[in-house]
Design a protein around this motif. Structure first.
Motif, PDB file in Angstrom:
ATOM      1  N   UNK A  49       0.845  -1.182   0.000  1.00 58.35           N
ATOM      2  CA  UNK A  49       0.000   0.000   0.000  1.00 58.35           C
ATOM      3  C   UNK A  49       0.884   1.237   0.000  1.00 58.35           C
ATOM      4  N   UNK A  50       0.814   2.013  -1.052  1.00 55.36           N
ATOM      5  CA  UNK A  50       1.672   3.191  -1.160  1.00 55.36           C
ATOM      6  C   UNK A  50       1.350   4.211  -0.082  1.00 55.36           C
ATOM      7  N   UNK A  51       0.095   4.308   0.279  1.00 60.49           N
ATOM      8  CA  UNK A  51      -0.256   5.248   1.329  1.00 60.49           C
ATOM      9  C   UNK A  51       0.376   4.870   2.658  1.00 60.49           C
ATOM     10  N   UNK A  52       0.454   3.579   2.919  1.00 58.81           N
ATOM     11  CA  UNK A  52       1.088   3.140   4.158  1.00 58.81           C
ATOM     12  C   UNK A  52       2.582   3.458   4.147  1.00 58.81           C
ATOM     13  N   UNK A  53       3.226   3.232   3.006  1.00 58.47           N
ATOM     14  CA  UNK A  53       4.647   3.584   2.904  1.00 58.47           C
ATOM     15  C   UNK A  53       4.839   5.093   3.048  1.00 58.47           C
ATOM     16  N   UNK A  54       3.937   5.848   2.440  1.00 58.86           N
ATOM     17  CA  UNK A  54       4.045   7.296   2.566  1.00 58.86           C
ATOM     18  C   UNK A  54       3.907   7.721   4.032  1.00 58.86           C
ATOM     19  N   UNK A 734       1.243  14.237  13.319  1.00 54.52           N
ATOM     20  CA  UNK A 734       2.561  14.428  12.706  1.00 54.52           C
ATOM     21  C   UNK A 734       3.499  13.288  13.069  1.00 54.52           C
ATOM     22  N   UNK A 735       3.486  12.889  14.355  1.00 49.36           N
ATOM     23  CA  UNK A 735       4.365  11.795  14.771  1.00 49.36           C
ATOM     24  C   UNK A 735       3.951  10.482  14.152  1.00 49.36           C
ATOM     25  N   UNK A 736       2.646  10.307  13.892  1.00 50.51           N
ATOM     26  CA  UNK A 736       2.161   9.055  13.298  1.00 50.51           C
ATOM     27  C   UNK A 736       2.321   9.030  11.797  1.00 50.51           C
ATOM     28  N   UNK A 737       2.644  10.170  11.213  1.00 51.86           N
ATOM     29  CA  UNK A 737       2.849  10.207   9.778  1.00 51.86           C
ATOM     30  C   UNK A 737       1.609  10.508   8.991  1.00 51.86           C
ATOM     31  N   UNK A 738       0.598  11.092   9.607  1.00 53.15           N
ATOM     32  CA  UNK A 738      -0.622  11.456   8.898  1.00 53.15           C
ATOM     33  C   UNK A 738      -0.629  12.951   8.647  1.00 53.15           C
ATOM     34  N   UNK A 739      -1.287  13.337   7.611  1.00 54.14           N
ATOM     35  CA  UNK A 739      -1.334  14.741   7.248  1.00 54.14           C
ATOM     36  C   UNK A 739      -2.552  15.462   7.772  1.00 54.14           C
ATOM     37  N   UNK A 740      -3.230  14.892   8.745  1.00 55.44           N
ATOM     38  CA  UNK A 740      -4.401  15.560   9.299  1.00 55.44           C
ATOM     39  C   UNK A 740      -4.277  15.588  10.802  1.00 55.44           C
TER      40      UNK A 740
END
Length: 774
Positions: A49-54, A734-740
């Motif tokens: 999953x590219x989103x997971x890698x991102x 931010x620490x979890x890598x999400x943009x929201x």
């Protein structure tokens, strides 16, 4: 909002939820924790999953940026420390074969096809022999700028720091050593030239670029041109050497074949004289012709014999006159005419005379005579046909005997000619080879002086104006690419090693339970209570979402007794307990908040209330429940602190008085919230979870580890705890890598009404009923 309204709302919302969500939330069966089998590994269906890698790379962006920066810094340092090199390029054309002279004097151009030929030429350009020839032509070594006078005066070139240090150390080491031998110096010079030489064939053409790099641009130009000239000279030398070797080889072969031809001709002549086969070819032709003629004659004789035999067989057994050979005989035909006339006359007179009449007897005798003559004539014809058959048979047998004799004669002649033919073929073969070698010798002799060179200089090397290496832009580009790859790999490895829970998906995957709420991280812990009191804050809104999920957690909606626990301390379970209690109290429910952590109580500090009397006093029989209740700032919220910390907390929590408190308390309160102790290392949480209707497991993002969560949930499962879901606290997008993130620009205000509390059984119900909390 009343209980009826909650029930109606939960029914509407439940109808919109999927069966899987309802099952995970615990509707229709007792919630059961199913531990994850894959640990911290992602589900195989989402491995790519590219989103997971991102998300992973975005979360570890600091690590990636640090590695890229380190690579870039290293590239800059490497570039600054390296000695600048100048590269000169010469271009040549290499044909596969040089023009060749054909038999009629035409010229055939050389062919340049073949990957093996091109690779051979490249390896020859890089060979040691050509490098030695180049150095010999220029009479220099490859030490940078030390022998510049050999190729023309030049200005000293800038040296890098590393190169300068090398030279200094080399000078110190070689100060007391013996001078190197000429052979060792030559090998080092050749190795130095080869290390700075690059040969690059141009794909799809016959062109080859020869690059040479040197700290001196003049030396680079001179050595590049000298190297291609040395390669051309070496190629021409090899060509003349090959021609010379070919002529010598052909000369030796011609001498040997000449002697061999002479010997074979002499052997052929002697054998022909011995066997008298000088005219062997003509004799063989006559014998074969005689045999062929005899065979043809035999065929004709056999045909005649068969024909005569057939005629004889036809008349041999015949006794009438129906055969063609008899019918066509003139004598027989005349006799038959006479007989027919006499027989006609006999029949006519028979009407008048009797058979014994003299005239009749005479006619009858004449008929008999004619019959005898006919029989004799038939015998003559048969004998003549038999004689013809026997004559043809005799001729056939005689011809067969002749043919047998001719065959014997031909076989004898062929036997005597076998060895002769062998000797003759050897003579012819030796003569052909001898003539071919003579012709080849003449062609090699002519081609050796006529064949042109197959290598041409297309562009001679020019003096480079700027260094070719090191190039800062290229070094930075490669460093950035390498740093990016290394950073991505490092981020992925760190993510795989790190089993800390950082996102709701991680918590759901580890626990197998639905995430009821996600609580954002508050940077300053002291601000948590302040934001919790602000209905418009993100923290308050997150807890409202959690409380909404709790209303649909069971078949009848909100659990009546609720335990809040976690795997370890400091994960936000106390704040969650307080937020849940306050939320439902503002909705008009009568809520009792109990600090059941008898190891490290903290709720009284958050509420700024006394901890002198509380749960431990009630469990030991030191007071009744109403005496342990305290008034809070919310009218519908009563609080029971932990009280003095006892030494036997697990025994007190497992006593019947704890169950009695919950049972009797539900007669007065709509909801009882217990702030429980951590699960790991203690039996308190397992004991309490078995006594409540629902248990919420709180995990702090970035703090709780998957192994401790699995162990905690397994312990709760063994205690038959009714787990209804999890809460992820201290979540940072931010620490979890999400943009929201969490932020809400709206809130709600609630009006609070005062509510009186009732009592309990065993003599306490009356006391609780008479005591109110305003």
């Amino acid at each position: 909002m009343s209980s009826g309204e909650l029930s109606n709302t939960s029914g509407t919302q439940l109808a919109q939820r999927s069966p899987q969500a309802l099952k995970r939330a615990g509707y229709g069966h007792q919630p059961t924790y199913v531990p994850s089998q894959n640990g911290n590994e992602a589900d195989s269906n989402f491995a790519f999953d590219l989103l997971e890698y991102w998300r992973i790379f975005y979360k570890r962006r600091g690590l990636i940026a640090s590695i890229i920066g380190a690579f870039l810094l290293g590239a800059v340092l490497y570039t600054l420390l390296q000695q600048p090199l100048y590269t000169a390029t010469a271009r040549i054309q290499i044909d596969r074969d040089s023009p060749q002279i054909l038999d009629k004097g035409d010229v055939m151009e050389g062919n340049s096809e073949g990957a093996d030929f091109n690779m051979t030429q490249v390896m020859l350009l890089q060979s040691r022999s050509v490098a030695e020839r180049t150095l010999a032509a220029l009479n220099i070594d490859t030490a940078p700028a030390d022998n510049a006078a050999s190729v023309g005066e030049e200005q000293p070139q800038a040296r890098g720091v590393i190169e300068t240090a090398k030279r200094y150390i080399y000078g110190l080491l070689s100060r007391d050593s013996q001078p190197a031998s000429a052979a060792a110096t030559s090998r080092s010079d050749v190795a130095g030239l080869q290390s700075r030489l690059t040969v690059a064939p141009i794909r799809g053409t016959r062109l080859v670029d020869v690059h040479y790099s040197d700290p001196s641009p003049e030396r680079a130009q001179s050595i590049a041109n000298a190297h291609v000239e040395a390669f051309i000279a070496a190629t021409i030398d090899r060509r003349f050497e090959a021609n010379s070797y070919a002529k010598t080889f052909l000369d030796e072969q011609i001498s040997q074949l000449k002697q061999k031809l002479k010997t074979s001709e002499q052997a052929l002549l002697e054998f022909a004289q011995k066997e008298q086969l000088v005219e062997a070819a003509d004799k063989t032709s006559i014998a074969e012709s005689n045999l062929a003629a005899a065979n043809a004659t035999l065929g004709n004789l056999i045909t005649d014999r068969i024909k005569n035999e057939n005629l004889w067989r036809q008349v041999e057994k015949a006794d009438g006159f129906s055969l063609p050979q008899i019918l066509t005989n003139g004598v027989i035909d005349g006799l038959r005419v006479k007989r027919n006339a006499l027989e006609t006359d006999f029949k006519e007179k028979l009407q008048t005379f009797k058979p014994d009449y003299p005239d009749m007897v005479q006619i009858s005798n004449r008929i008999k005579e004619i019959d005898r003559q006919l029989k004799d004539e038939v015998e003559v014809i048969k004998n003549s046909l038999k004689g013809a058959y026997e004559s043809a048979l005799a001729q056939e047998n005689e011809m067969k005997a002749r043919i047998s004799a001719l065959k014997a004669e031909v076989i004898d002649l062929q036997k005597r000619s076998v060895q002769y033919n062998i000797l003759k073929r050897e003579v012819d073969s030796n003569r052909d080879i001898y003539n071919g070698l003579l012709q080849r010798y003449k062609e090699v002799d002519v081609a050796g002086g006529v064949r042109a060179n197959n290598i041409f200089i297309i562009e001679r090397a020019e003096k480079p104006l700027s260094p070719s290496s090191p190039k800062l832009s290229r070094a930075l580009l490669f460093a950035f690419a390498g740093g990016l790859i290394a950073g991505l790999v490092a981020a992925y490895v760190v993510e795989m090693i790190d089993d800390t829970i950082r996102a709701p998906a991680d918590l759901e995957q580890i626990s197998g339970l639905p995430t009821l709420g996600v609580i954002p991280l508050i940077e300053a812990p002291a601000r948590a209570e302040t934001e919790l009191n602000d209905p418009r804050s993100g923290l308050c809104e997150a807890y409202r979402t959690l409380c909404t999920s709790l209303q649909f957690a069971t078949e009848h909606g909100l659990p009546k007794t609720l335990l809040i626990s976690s795997s370890g301390p400091g994960e936000g379970k106390s704040l969650t307990s307080l937020a849940i209690a306050r939320h439902f109290s503002t909705m008009g429910l009568r809520v009792l908040l109990i600090d059941a952590d008898l190891r490290k109580a903290s709720l009284h500090t958050k509420l700024q209330l006394s901890n002198s009397i509380g749960l431990s006093n009630y469990l030991t029989g030191g007071c009744s429940p109403p005496e342990a209740f305290q008034q809070t700032d919310s009218a519908n919220l009563a609080f029971m602190s932990s009280g003095p910390l006892p030494p036997n907390a697990a025994d007190l929590l497992a006593s019947p008085r704890m169950v009695s408190l919950l049972t009797v308390g539900l007669e007065v309160f709509d909801l009882i919230v217990l702030d429980g102790p951590p699960v790991m290392g203690l039996a308190d949480a397992a004991i309490l979870s078995n006594s409540v209707e629902g248990t919420i497991f709180v995990a702090a993002a970035g703090h709780a580890r998957s192994s401790s969560i699995r162990d905690s949930l397994r312990r709760l499962q063994l205690a038959r705890s009714p787990l209804i879901g999890t809460v992820l606290s201290k979540f940072s997008s931010k620490a979890a890598g999400y943009g929201y993130g969490y932020g809400y620009g709206y809130g709600y205000g609630y009006g609070l009404d005062q509510l009186r509390y009732g009592g309990s059984d065993d003599g306490d119900r009356q006391k609780i009923a008479t005591k109110g909390v305003s």
